[in-house]
Design an enzyme around this catalytic site. Structure first.
Site, mmCIF file in Angstrom:
data_model
loop_
_atom_site.group_PDB
_atom_site.id
_atom_site.type_symbol
_atom_site.label_atom_id
_atom_site.label_comp_id
_atom_site.label_asym_id
_atom_site.label_seq_id
_atom_site.Cartn_x
_atom_site.Cartn_y
_atom_site.Cartn_z
ATOM 1 N N SER A 134 22.608 -107.985 43.917
ATOM 2 C CA SER A 134 22.585 -107.662 45.346
ATOM 3 C C SER A 134 23.824 -108.164 46.094
ATOM 4 O O SER A 134 23.738 -108.589 47.246
ATOM 5 C CB SER A 134 21.314 -108.208 46.011
ATOM 6 O OG SER A 134 20.167 -107.555 45.500
ATOM 7 N N HIS A 190 22.061 -103.721 30.886
ATOM 8 C CA HIS A 190 21.519 -103.886 32.235
ATOM 9 C C HIS A 190 20.019 -104.186 32.143
ATOM 10 O O HIS A 190 19.316 -103.673 31.287
ATOM 11 C CB HIS A 190 21.758 -102.623 33.060
ATOM 12 C CG HIS A 190 21.546 -102.825 34.522
ATOM 13 N ND1 HIS A 190 20.293 -102.854 35.087
ATOM 14 C CD2 HIS A 190 22.435 -103.024 35.541
ATOM 15 C CE1 HIS A 190 20.409 -103.067 36.385
ATOM 16 N NE2 HIS A 190 21.695 -103.166 36.693
ATOM 17 N N LYS A 213 23.581 -95.985 39.399
ATOM 18 C CA LYS A 213 22.224 -95.854 38.845
ATOM 19 C C LYS A 213 21.790 -94.383 38.858
ATOM 20 O O LYS A 213 22.614 -93.498 38.649
ATOM 21 C CB LYS A 213 21.255 -96.772 39.588
ATOM 22 C CG LYS A 213 21.730 -98.237 39.556
ATOM 23 C CD LYS A 213 20.680 -99.207 40.016
ATOM 24 C CE LYS A 213 21.205 -100.633 39.905
ATOM 25 N NZ LYS A 213 20.177 -101.634 40.245
ATOM 26 N N GLU A 249 17.594 -103.209 33.741
ATOM 27 C CA GLU A 249 16.720 -102.037 33.815
ATOM 28 C C GLU A 249 16.621 -101.348 32.464
ATOM 29 O O GLU A 249 15.560 -100.815 32.113
ATOM 30 C CB GLU A 249 17.255 -101.083 34.897
ATOM 31 C CG GLU A 249 17.076 -101.662 36.290
ATOM 32 C CD GLU A 249 18.001 -101.071 37.332
ATOM 33 O OE1 GLU A 249 17.983 -101.569 38.473
ATOM 34 O OE2 GLU A 249 18.755 -100.123 37.006
ATOM 35 N N ASN A 286 27.759 -99.417 40.312
ATOM 36 C CA ASN A 286 26.743 -98.824 39.438
ATOM 37 C C ASN A 286 25.876 -97.912 40.299
ATOM 38 O O ASN A 286 25.033 -98.378 41.058
ATOM 39 C CB ASN A 286 25.899 -99.923 38.787
ATOM 40 C CG ASN A 286 24.788 -99.368 37.910
ATOM 41 O OD1 ASN A 286 24.729 -98.174 37.635
ATOM 42 N ND2 ASN A 286 23.890 -100.241 37.479
ATOM 43 N N GLY A 313 18.173 -105.560 43.748
ATOM 44 C CA GLY A 313 17.434 -104.615 44.574
ATOM 45 C C GLY A 313 16.303 -105.233 45.363
ATOM 46 O O GLY A 313 15.474 -104.512 45.926
ATOM 47 N N GLU A 338 23.639 -110.912 36.111
ATOM 48 C CA GLU A 338 22.775 -110.273 37.101
ATOM 49 C C GLU A 338 21.386 -110.896 37.042
ATOM 50 O O GLU A 338 20.547 -110.501 36.229
ATOM 51 C CB GLU A 338 22.699 -108.767 36.856
ATOM 52 C CG GLU A 338 22.596 -108.358 35.392
ATOM 53 C CD GLU A 338 21.868 -107.041 35.213
ATOM 54 O OE1 GLU A 338 21.990 -106.183 36.076
ATOM 55 O OE2 GLU A 338 21.149 -106.911 34.214
#
Length: 258
Positions: free
Chosen positions: A216, A98, A13, A100, A11, A176, A170
């Site tokens: 991660s 996701h 991003k 985010e 990904n 991150g 996730e």
């Protein structure tokens, strides 16, 4: 790991302009003239880079995916991309749900369900993300929270083949941050996701669906995570932007479980 594809997905991003994406795609294509049997490699660049990356990886064993989609076929939805648009650009996968997107853009379980149904109907594979915050983890309700996301996001989805959908766990507290769920923590939730899929569909589909870990994962911890019986690959963020690290994760996926 009966008849399950090990999927290593990158990904990207919101990284890489067109020139940078072309360079990274070229480097990956050169580094991956072939991949081990039973392993599939996927890259998901920003929308602006999709056609460029497609052109660069056509001869390589690398699949192409998007990072988002809208569920309507066409219309006045400024800034969105439809399933048919993604297919026409060469995509076969699409990340949805996701953390985010859920957090920054306030997307709901209902949104993910609409996206999942549209993707499957179009012949694209949704990489359905689910996971818990640190607060939910510390409250001890993380398994219930993730299972409820899976049930809501995949509700009513007509699956005739387990390869029509991928689930990616996730934990938000490990994205991150440099923190990673231990192999045992990741396995606990992925095993629960498989049990939820079994109830939604069938034991046959549950045994064969690919469940990824997406918190991660990197070239240092991939081997131990991928050795877990219910972890069938990784949704890789930062490490997917560095060809040497991404290739090492793919190599880790090829190691026999003991």
């Amino acid at each position: 790991m009966p008849n399950r594809t090990l999927l290593i997905a990158g990904n990207w991003k919101m990284n890489n302009d067109v020139a940078e994406a072309a360079k990274l795609a070229d480097e990956l294509a050169q580094a991956l003239p072939e991949v081990p049997a039973g392993v599939e490699v996927l890259v998901c660049p920003p929308t602006i880079d999709i056609t460029t990356v497609h052109d660069r990886i056509q001869a390589a064993p690398i699949a192409l995916g998007a990072q988002n989609v809208y569920w309507e076929a066409k219309g006045a939805f400024t800034g969105e991309s439809s399933c048919d648009m993604l297919k026409s650009a060469g995509c076969t996968y699409c990340i949805i749900g996701h953390s985010e997107r859920r957090d920054y853009f306030h997307e709901t379980d209902e949104d993910q369900n609409k996206k999942a149904k549209a993707l499957v109907a179009a012949g694209l594979v949704p990489v359905f993300c689910c996971g818990e915050s640190l607060e939910v983890r510390e409250a001890g309700t993380y398994v219930e929270h993730v299972v409820n996301q899976v049930k809501a996001g995949l509700a009513g989805l007509e699956i005739t083949c387990p390869k029509q959908v991928v689930v990616a766990y996730e934990p938000i507290w490990a994205i991150g941050t440099g923190r990673t769920a231990s192999p045992e923590q990741a396995e606990e939730v992925c095993e629960s996701i498989r049990a939820a899929v079994r109830k939604l569909y069938s034991s046959k589909n549950a045994r064969a669906i690919s469940i990824l870990y997406g918190g991660s994962m990197n070239d240092k911890n991939a081997f131990e995570l991928l050795a877990q019986p219910d972890i069938d690959g990784g949704l890789i963020g930062g490490a997917s932007l560095v060809p040497e690290k991404f290739v090492k994760i793919i190599e880790a996926a090829n190691q026999p479980n003991e």
